[in-house]
Design a protein around this motif. Structure first.
Motif, PDB file in Angstrom:
ATOM      1  N   UNK A 153       0.701  -1.274  -0.055  1.00 25.10           N
ATOM      2  CA  UNK A 153       0.104   0.155  -0.083  1.00 25.10           C
ATOM      3  C   UNK A 153       1.025   1.320  -0.116  1.00 25.10           C
ATOM      4  N   UNK A 154       2.137   1.325   0.630  1.00 25.16           N
ATOM      5  CA  UNK A 154       3.040   2.517   0.593  1.00 25.16           C
ATOM      6  C   UNK A 154       3.270   2.720  -0.775  1.00 25.16           C
ATOM      7  N   UNK A 155       3.633   1.874  -1.490  1.00 24.89           N
ATOM      8  CA  UNK A 155       4.144   2.261  -2.916  1.00 24.89           C
ATOM      9  C   UNK A 155       3.139   2.382  -3.962  1.00 24.89           C
ATOM     10  N   UNK A 156       1.851   1.940  -3.497  1.00 28.45           N
ATOM     11  CA  UNK A 156       0.686   2.222  -4.201  1.00 28.45           C
ATOM     12  C   UNK A 156       0.361   3.533  -4.038  1.00 28.45           C
ATOM     13  N   UNK A 157       0.239   4.045  -2.802  1.00 28.67           N
ATOM     14  CA  UNK A 157       0.195   5.576  -2.421  1.00 28.67           C
ATOM     15  C   UNK A 157       1.014   6.441  -3.119  1.00 28.67           C
ATOM     16  N   UNK A 158       2.128   5.993  -3.196  1.00 30.51           N
ATOM     17  CA  UNK A 158       3.307   6.898  -3.685  1.00 30.51           C
ATOM     18  C   UNK A 158       3.256   7.018  -5.079  1.00 30.51           C
ATOM     19  N   UNK A 159       2.946   5.963  -5.761  1.00 33.05           N
ATOM     20  CA  UNK A 159       2.636   6.110  -7.169  1.00 33.05           C
ATOM     21  C   UNK A 159       1.360   6.816  -7.534  1.00 33.05           C
ATOM     22  N   UNK A 160       0.415   6.448  -6.830  1.00 29.81           N
ATOM     23  CA  UNK A 160      -0.870   7.168  -7.059  1.00 29.81           C
ATOM     24  C   UNK A 160      -0.561   8.796  -6.837  1.00 29.81           C
ATOM     25  N   UNK A 161       0.225   8.962  -5.894  1.00 32.80           N
ATOM     26  CA  UNK A 161       0.347  10.743  -5.604  1.00 32.80           C
ATOM     27  C   UNK A 161       1.032  11.055  -6.857  1.00 32.80           C
TER      28      UNK A 161
END
Length: 134
Positions: free
Chosen positions: A110-118
């Motif tokens: 989830x941390x990487x997903x949130x970073x990429x979506x950001x």
């Protein structure tokens, strides 16, 4: 001389379009009848990718099309590698960050997903699909 150069570059662009079209026709599995779908292998896609990428070395499209194929067959590792390469060619394509975020989410990162979506949201702030939940 100018006419010759124009003809050469036009032909090269046309060859690039043909190569990309062939790759995309292979990677859109849901559009193919079952007997044709079965004939599409990673090897065929890789050959088409190399041809299209050589004909259009500046383009992210061959890489993202091949990434779509690998995503559709469940090979998230290869899809992520190809989307990352597509981003190297077009770092401002928000949709590629979103695709990589989807892969990260499926991997439960989830941390990487949130970073990429950001990153995607930074490039396309009003797209509802790129919003990161607090």
């Amino acid at each position: 001389l100018l006419a010759g150069w124009t003809l050469y570059t036009s032909n090269r662009e046309l060859q690039g379009e043909i190569a990309l079209d062939h790759l995309q026709s292979l990677t859109r599995l849901r559009n193919l009848p079952p007997e044709e779908r079965a004939a599409v292998t990673p090897e065929r896609v890789n050959r088409a990718l190399l041809t299209a990428a050589a004909a259009r070395p500046y383009s992210s499209q061959p890489w993202s099309a091949a990434g779509d194929y690998y995503f559709s067959i469940g090979d998230l590792d290869q899809a992520d590698v190809l989307y990352a390469e597509a981003l190297r060619h077009s770092p401002k394509r928000a949709g590629l960050y979103a695709l990589r975020a989807r892969i990260a989410f499926l991997r439960q990162d989830q941390a990487k997903a949130a970073e990429l979506l950001k990153k995607a949201a930074g490039l396309f702030p009003h797209h509802p699909g790129y919003r990161v939940l607090p």
